[in-house]
Design a protein around this motif. Structure first.
Motif, mmCIF file in Angstrom:
data_model
loop_
_atom_site.group_PDB
_atom_site.id
_atom_site.type_symbol
_atom_site.label_atom_id
_atom_site.label_comp_id
_atom_site.label_asym_id
_atom_site.label_seq_id
_atom_site.Cartn_x
_atom_site.Cartn_y
_atom_site.Cartn_z
ATOM 1 N N ILE A 1 -5.605 -39.554 10.548
ATOM 2 C CA ILE A 1 -6.728 -38.818 9.967
ATOM 3 C C ILE A 1 -6.424 -37.318 9.946
ATOM 4 O O ILE A 1 -6.648 -36.645 8.925
ATOM 5 N N ASP A 2 -5.883 -36.783 11.020
ATOM 6 C CA ASP A 2 -5.523 -35.359 11.054
ATOM 7 C C ASP A 2 -4.478 -35.031 9.990
ATOM 8 O O ASP A 2 -4.576 -34.017 9.289
ATOM 9 N N LYS B 1 -4.189 -43.647 14.932
ATOM 10 C CA LYS B 1 -5.240 -43.533 13.911
ATOM 11 C C LYS B 1 -5.801 -42.113 13.866
ATOM 12 O O LYS B 1 -6.069 -41.577 12.782
ATOM 13 N N ARG B 2 -5.955 -41.477 15.016
ATOM 14 C CA ARG B 2 -6.407 -40.077 15.043
ATOM 15 C C ARG B 2 -5.380 -39.174 14.357
ATOM 16 O O ARG B 2 -5.736 -38.280 13.583
ATOM 17 N N LEU B 3 -4.107 -39.414 14.648
ATOM 18 C CA LEU B 3 -3.047 -38.634 14.017
ATOM 19 C C LEU B 3 -3.067 -38.844 12.506
ATOM 20 O O LEU B 3 -2.915 -37.883 11.741
ATOM 21 N N SER C 1 -2.558 -47.864 17.713
ATOM 22 C CA SER C 1 -3.315 -47.249 18.803
ATOM 23 C C SER C 1 -4.349 -46.272 18.244
ATOM 24 O O SER C 1 -4.243 -45.807 17.100
ATOM 25 N N ASP C 2 -5.331 -45.955 19.071
ATOM 26 C CA ASP C 2 -6.309 -44.937 18.681
ATOM 27 C C ASP C 2 -5.615 -43.609 18.418
ATOM 28 O O ASP C 2 -5.984 -42.873 17.501
ATOM 29 N N ALA C 3 -4.601 -43.284 19.202
ATOM 30 C CA ALA C 3 -3.863 -42.035 19.000
ATOM 31 C C ALA C 3 -3.202 -42.008 17.621
ATOM 32 O O ALA C 3 -3.223 -40.974 16.940
#
Length: 129
Positions: free
Chosen positions: A81-82, A77-79, A73-75
């Motif tokens: 990167i963070d 992938k964002r996690l 999910s995009d979530a």
């Protein structure tokens, strides 16, 4: 599946390789619910003349390319990167301004792994996170 390639100045990668690998793998495991035993990292140390970038990125400028099966999910992938920015800075002191990350997703059918097409594999982990 996640394959990671890390590019940087040779001296910086030599100094930080182990800590970078641990930070990257920890982020992948945490963000993608990835099996801890599956670590696939390649480090490409470049001579200064072969690594052209803006001066403000500094001698620790690092590029991380992650290739993985599509489905996260995009979530997630964002996690990821963070987590990468946070863990790399904590483990190595390399500032987030000096790190760039790209994620490339491909269908399983585009991968060959363990002698077969990845679309035909039964994985022991989920990519739907």
């Amino acid at each position: 599946m996640a394959q990671v390639v890390v590019f940087g100045h040779r001296a910086s990668l030599d100094a930080h390789r182990g800590a970078l690998s641990d930070a990257i793998h920890g982020a992948v495991v945490a963000a993608l619910d990835y099996p801890p035993e599956k670590r696939f990292h390649r480090f490409i140390g470049l001579d200064d003349a072969d690594f052209v970038h803006p001066a403000d990125r500094g001698p620790d400028y690092t590029i991380i390319e992650i290739a993985m099966f599509e489905g996260r999910s995009d979530a997630a992938k964002r996690l990821l990167i963070d987590e990468l920015f946070t863990r790399i800075e904590s483990a190595t002191g390399i500032l987030p301004h000096s790190v760039e990350i790209t994620i490339t997703e491909t269908p399983k059918v585009h991968w060959g792994i363990r002698g077969q097409n990845a679309a035909d594999l039964t994985l022991d982990y989920s990519v739907d996170v």
